[in-house]
Every structure is written in C-alpha cells, then in structure tokens.
Design a protein around this motif. Structure first.
Motif, PDB file in Angstrom:
ATOM      1  N   SER A 156       0.815  -1.211   0.000  1.00 13.48           N
ATOM      2  CA  SER A 156       0.000   0.000   0.000  1.00 13.48           C
ATOM      3  C   SER A 156       0.852   1.267   0.000  1.00 13.48           C
ATOM      4  O   SER A 156       2.054   1.249   0.316  1.00 13.48           O
ATOM      5  N   LEU A 157       0.163   2.359  -0.359  1.00 14.80           N
ATOM      6  CA  LEU A 157       0.771   3.679  -0.346  1.00 14.80           C
ATOM      7  C   LEU A 157      -0.209   4.613   0.359  1.00 14.80           C
ATOM      8  O   LEU A 157      -1.419   4.569   0.083  1.00 14.80           O
ATOM      9  N   VAL A 158       0.289   5.439   1.268  1.00 16.10           N
ATOM     10  CA  VAL A 158      -0.575   6.444   1.887  1.00 16.10           C
ATOM     11  C   VAL A 158      -0.552   7.699   1.021  1.00 16.10           C
ATOM     12  O   VAL A 158       0.520   8.194   0.652  1.00 16.10           O
ATOM     13  N   TYR A 159      -1.745   8.168   0.668  1.00 19.47           N
ATOM     14  CA  TYR A 159      -1.870   9.442  -0.036  1.00 19.47           C
ATOM     15  C   TYR A 159      -2.432  10.434   0.973  1.00 19.47           C
ATOM     16  O   TYR A 159      -3.494  10.201   1.556  1.00 19.47           O
ATOM     17  N   PHE A 160      -1.698  11.519   1.212  1.00 18.11           N
ATOM     18  CA  PHE A 160      -2.039  12.449   2.293  1.00 18.11           C
ATOM     19  C   PHE A 160      -1.944  13.871   1.726  1.00 18.11           C
ATOM     20  O   PHE A 160      -0.956  14.587   1.946  1.00 18.11           O
ATOM     21  N   PRO A 161      -2.967  14.291   0.946  1.00 20.30           N
ATOM     22  CA  PRO A 161      -2.868  15.579   0.255  1.00 20.30           C
ATOM     23  C   PRO A 161      -3.341  16.755   1.110  1.00 20.30           C
ATOM     24  O   PRO A 161      -3.704  16.590   2.279  1.00 20.30           O
ATOM     25  N   GLY A 162      -3.333  17.937   0.522  1.00 23.57           N
ATOM     26  CA  GLY A 162      -3.989  19.101   1.116  1.00 23.57           C
ATOM     27  C   GLY A 162      -3.160  19.854   2.135  1.00 23.57           C
ATOM     28  O   GLY A 162      -3.587  20.862   2.664  1.00 23.57           O
ATOM     29  N   SER A 163      -1.994  19.319   2.493  1.00 15.68           N
ATOM     30  CA  SER A 163      -1.205  19.846   3.624  1.00 15.68           C
ATOM     31  C   SER A 163      -1.969  19.669   4.933  1.00 15.68           C
ATOM     32  O   SER A 163      -1.779  20.443   5.878  1.00 15.68           O
ATOM     33  N   THR A 164      -2.825  18.639   4.982  1.00 13.69           N
ATOM     34  CA  THR A 164      -3.525  18.344   6.237  1.00 13.69           C
ATOM     35  C   THR A 164      -2.517  17.951   7.314  1.00 13.69           C
ATOM     36  O   THR A 164      -2.747  18.194   8.501  1.00 13.69           O
ATOM     37  N   GLY A 185       2.846  -3.654   5.279  1.00 14.68           N
ATOM     38  CA  GLY A 185       2.577  -3.592   3.834  1.00 14.68           C
ATOM     39  C   GLY A 185       2.760  -2.215   3.226  1.00 14.68           C
ATOM     40  O   GLY A 185       2.746  -2.056   2.004  1.00 14.68           O
ATOM     41  N   CYS A 186       2.927  -1.206   4.074  1.00 16.95           N
ATOM     42  CA  CYS A 186       2.992   0.157   3.543  1.00 16.95           C
ATOM     43  C   CYS A 186       4.413   0.474   3.060  1.00 16.95           C
ATOM     44  O   CYS A 186       5.377   0.330   3.800  1.00 16.95           O
ATOM     45  N   GLU A 187       4.518   0.914   1.814  1.00 15.75           N
ATOM     46  CA  GLU A 187       5.845   1.173   1.237  1.00 15.75           C
ATOM     47  C   GLU A 187       6.261   2.630   1.325  1.00 15.75           C
ATOM     48  O   GLU A 187       7.427   2.944   1.118  1.00 15.75           O
ATOM     49  N   GLY A 188       5.294   3.517   1.582  1.00  8.09           N
ATOM     50  CA  GLY A 188       5.641   4.934   1.653  1.00  8.09           C
ATOM     51  C   GLY A 188       4.419   5.796   1.505  1.00  8.09           C
ATOM     52  O   GLY A 188       3.287   5.338   1.730  1.00  8.09           O
ATOM     53  N   ALA A 189       4.646   7.039   1.091  1.00 11.38           N
ATOM     54  CA  ALA A 189       3.539   7.995   1.041  1.00 11.38           C
ATOM     55  C   ALA A 189       3.790   9.083   0.009  1.00 11.38           C
ATOM     56  O   ALA A 189       4.945   9.399  -0.311  1.00 11.38           O
ATOM     57  N   LEU A 190       2.683   9.602  -0.514  1.00  7.51           N
ATOM     58  CA  LEU A 190       2.727  10.845  -1.287  1.00  7.51           C
ATOM     59  C   LEU A 190       2.037  11.885  -0.413  1.00  7.51           C
ATOM     60  O   LEU A 190       0.862  11.704  -0.053  1.00  7.51           O
ATOM     61  N   VAL A 191       2.768  12.928  -0.039  1.00  6.80           N
ATOM     62  CA  VAL A 191       2.221  13.896   0.916  1.00  6.80           C
ATOM     63  C   VAL A 191       2.241  15.302   0.306  1.00  6.80           C
ATOM     64  O   VAL A 191       3.265  15.728  -0.247  1.00  6.80           O
ATOM     65  N   LEU A 317       7.647   9.913  -0.164  1.00  7.43           N
ATOM     66  CA  LEU A 317       8.418   9.404   0.972  1.00  7.43           C
ATOM     67  C   LEU A 317       8.461   7.888   0.882  1.00  7.43           C
ATOM     68  O   LEU A 317       7.424   7.251   0.660  1.00  7.43           O
ATOM     69  N   VAL A 318       9.635   7.346   1.062  1.00  3.43           N
ATOM     70  CA  VAL A 318       9.796   5.892   0.947  1.00  3.43           C
ATOM     71  C   VAL A 318      10.300   5.341   2.274  1.00  3.43           C
ATOM     72  O   VAL A 318      11.192   5.923   2.906  1.00  3.43           O
ATOM     73  N   ARG A 319       9.705   4.243   2.673  1.00  2.00           N
ATOM     74  CA  ARG A 319      10.083   3.587   3.935  1.00  2.00           C
ATOM     75  C   ARG A 319      11.547   3.175   3.874  1.00  2.00           C
ATOM     76  O   ARG A 319      11.974   2.537   2.898  1.00  2.00           O
TER      77      ARG A 319
END
Ligand code: SAH
Ligand code: AVI
Length: 322
Positions: A156-164, A185-191, A317-319
């Motif tokens: 999975s990938l976390v998508y965390f937009p908006g500058s929340t 299972g999480c490989e990273g995020a787009l923030v 961001l990558v784990r």
C-alpha cells in the motif's frame, strides 16, 4: 451510462471518530490558554465550507496542488509502482485523488475520513467512475490505530494531500509519519505540503474577503451547540488568523468579543473580552525541514514536485529499510 453506487463505510468498531468530542471540548476549554481540536470542524457543513474555502481567490493551496498533479501525476505513478492499495488520509471529496487514479494502476482505494456523509458520497462517486477499483471507505480518525479493511491486503501507499499534515504539531506530525512507516505492507507515502511564503499571502489565504474561512471557524461553535447542547452565541466571537513566523505556522483563533460565560455539557466556561480560543494550526514547511522530519520518522524523501510558483509541494516518501 454510469449508475450511482451505494456504499457503506467500514466503521472502526471500537470507537467512533467523534466519541471523545465532549471530553475534548471540556479539556480544551479548561486550559489556561483555551484550544479546540481542529478535526471537529468537519461535520457535513464544515466539509462543505472547506470545499468553499478552496474556491476562494485567496486560498491558493488547492489550485497549486491540482496544478502539480496535473503536471506530474504520471511521474508520481511511475515512482509508486503498479498494483498498489491507495490509503488516503483526510480524503474529503477525493477530488485530487482522481488525478492520481487516472494514472495509477491501483487495486483498492481506502479513503479515511472523520466526516461520514461526505466520505460516503465521495466514495460512491469514485466507485461509479472507477468500476474496477475496490473502494473501501473507512470512517475513522487517522491519528488513532486502525486496521485496513479486509479486501485491502497487499502493498500500500498512503496518499495524504492538502497539507492536512500541517494541521498537526511537529511531534504529532512526526508520529503520524512514523505510523505510516511502520504500517504492515505500507511502502511509503505521497504527501502534499504547503511551503513557507510571505506573511501577506499566507494571512490573506486564511482571511478571505468573503468570510468563508470565518464561517468555517465559527462552525465549530455551531457544532458544539447542536451535538453537545452547548450554549455558544457564535455572533459573540470573531475569526482571527495570523502567521507566527517563529513557528512557521498559521494560527487560527476564535476571539471573544465581550466578557461572557458559556455552558457546555453541564459546565460553565468564562471568556474575557479579547480572549482567544486556538482552533487550528497550519504549518508551512521548507523541503529540507520536511525531509528532516520524515527522516526522523523512518521515511526518506526521494522526490518532490512543486507548482510553477513554488507555493506548494507533493513529496514522495519511501520507507527506509530497517
Ligand atoms: N484531502 C482533501 C480534503 C482536505 S480537508 C483536499 O486535499 O482537499 C481535511 C480533511 O481531513 C477533511 O475531510 C477532514 O474531515 C479530514 N480530517 C481531519 N482530521 C482528521 C482525522 N484526525 N482523521 C480523519 N480525517 C480527518
Ligand atoms: C485541511 N487543512 C490543510 C486546511 C489548512 O489550510 O490548514 C484547513 C483550513 N483552515 C482554514 N482554511 C483551510
């Protein structure tokens, strides 16, 4: 023809996101420097007001992030890789998500939000538009532990937009990033992160001339009245948003216009004239500063995309390998 889809949220069984509302309000208003948690802005009306803020000429954040996605979503999809589960933190109307989903070969989409009705409506719309995608909305507070729904097992990938993420103190934001880094299972995020810029531009974005942000801020008092039997007279408070340069953040307040006493949940709270309740922080980052924070949480910033005017950034961001 596309037919609307009915979806149900997978609620976190143990605790609804608003379970602590009264306790949080009492605790926050009992402090010498009063404050209220910003996640309570978002009932159905609060979510609508946030979307209206995004349309104001002064609030550049949403337009800047959409510009970035429009220009770079393909590169983001390549960086993320195929067959991923996308878990979105604070998905709201999932508008930006579509720009990603158009390029990403995602297997499932798990939007996570505290605002139930908008979450359901947005998820149903996404399901209609992307019929092959498994859409599994989760009504939950992403700051508390939650399990991914059955059907969303895999990488999975976390998508965390908006500058929340900017709405959290640095220690809380680091803890959120650490949870992402440690999630199975999480490989990273787009923030999405809002970048430091002039006080004038920042303060205008949080003091729009149509007073939509003021209505959004005051909605917190309406919500305390309707859900907790509070006795606030919102007209007796005014909206204030200032940029604190030392802390690199917008601070939003509700300021009492007069001396007054307000009842909530069988308790009374006194406000002096000009006394302020802190309702929201919105941190503004540098890429280096955000990279350092991510690194201390176990994530490496590998790529950053900005809009042409460098107002906003989306970072990958990558784990880090353990
Ligand atoms: N992602 C959208 C919406 C941002 S507004 C965009 O970029 O435009 C912030 C969203 O986060 C709202 O929908 C709000 O309901 C949600 N939210 C805020 N705090 C939350 C929390 N602690 N847990 C889950 N959702 C939260
Ligand atoms: C959701 N969050 C990133 C918004 C922000 O800019 O901090 C909320 C907001 N508050 C006032 N205007 C918008």
């Amino acid at each position: 023809m596309m037919r609307p889809v009915q979806l149900r949220t997978l609620d976190e069984a143990t605790q609804a996101p608003t379970d602590g509302f009264l306790a949080d309000v009492i605790e926050g208003l009992s402090r010498p420097a009063k404050r209220l948690p910003s996640k309570y802005f978002y009932d159905a009306r609060g979510s609508r007001l946030f979307e209206a803020i995004c349309e104001t000429p002064e609030y550049y954040l949403t337009r800047a992030e959409i510009e970035i996605l429009g220009d770079h979503a393909m590169e983001m999809a390549a960086a993320v890789g195929p067959r991923r589960i996308i878990v979105e933190y604070g998905s709201g109307e999932s508008i930006k998500t579509r720009l990603l989903l158009d390029h990403l070969d995602a297997t499932a989409y798990v939007p996570v939000d505290v605002s139930r009705e908008p979450l359901l409506a947005a998820s149903a719309a996404i399901q209609t538009e992307y019929p092959k995608l498994k859409v599994l909305p989760l009504h939950a507070d992403f700051t508390r532990p939650f399990n991914l729904p059955v059907g969303a097992l895999g990488r999975s990938l976390v998508y965390f937009p908006g500058s929340t993420i900017g709405n959290f103190e640095p220690t809380e934001a680091t803890a959120l990033l650490r949870n992402i880094a440690r999630a199975p299972g999480c490989e990273g995020a787009l923030v999405g992160i809002d970048l430091v810029k002039s006080k004038r531009v920042l303060e205008a974005a949080y003091n729009d001339s149509d007073l939509v942000t003021a209505a959004f801020n005051l909605n917190l008092l309406h919500r305390i009245n309707s859900e907790l039997g509070g006795e606030f007279q919102p007209g007796r408070f005014s909206h204030r948003a200032v940029f604190n340069e030392a802390a690199s953040r917008i601070e939003m307040y509700l300021v009492s216009k007069i001396d007054q006493v307000v009842g909530v949940g069988g308790r009374s709270f006194s406000f002096r004239a000009r006394e302020a309740i802190l309702t929201e922080l919105s941190h503004k980052y540098t890429l280096d500063g955000f990279s350092d924070m991510s690194s201390s949480a176990g994530l490496t910033l590998t790529q950053a995309w900005t809009d042409d005017a460098a107002r906003f950034a989306v970072v990958h961001l990558v784990r880090r390998a353990a």
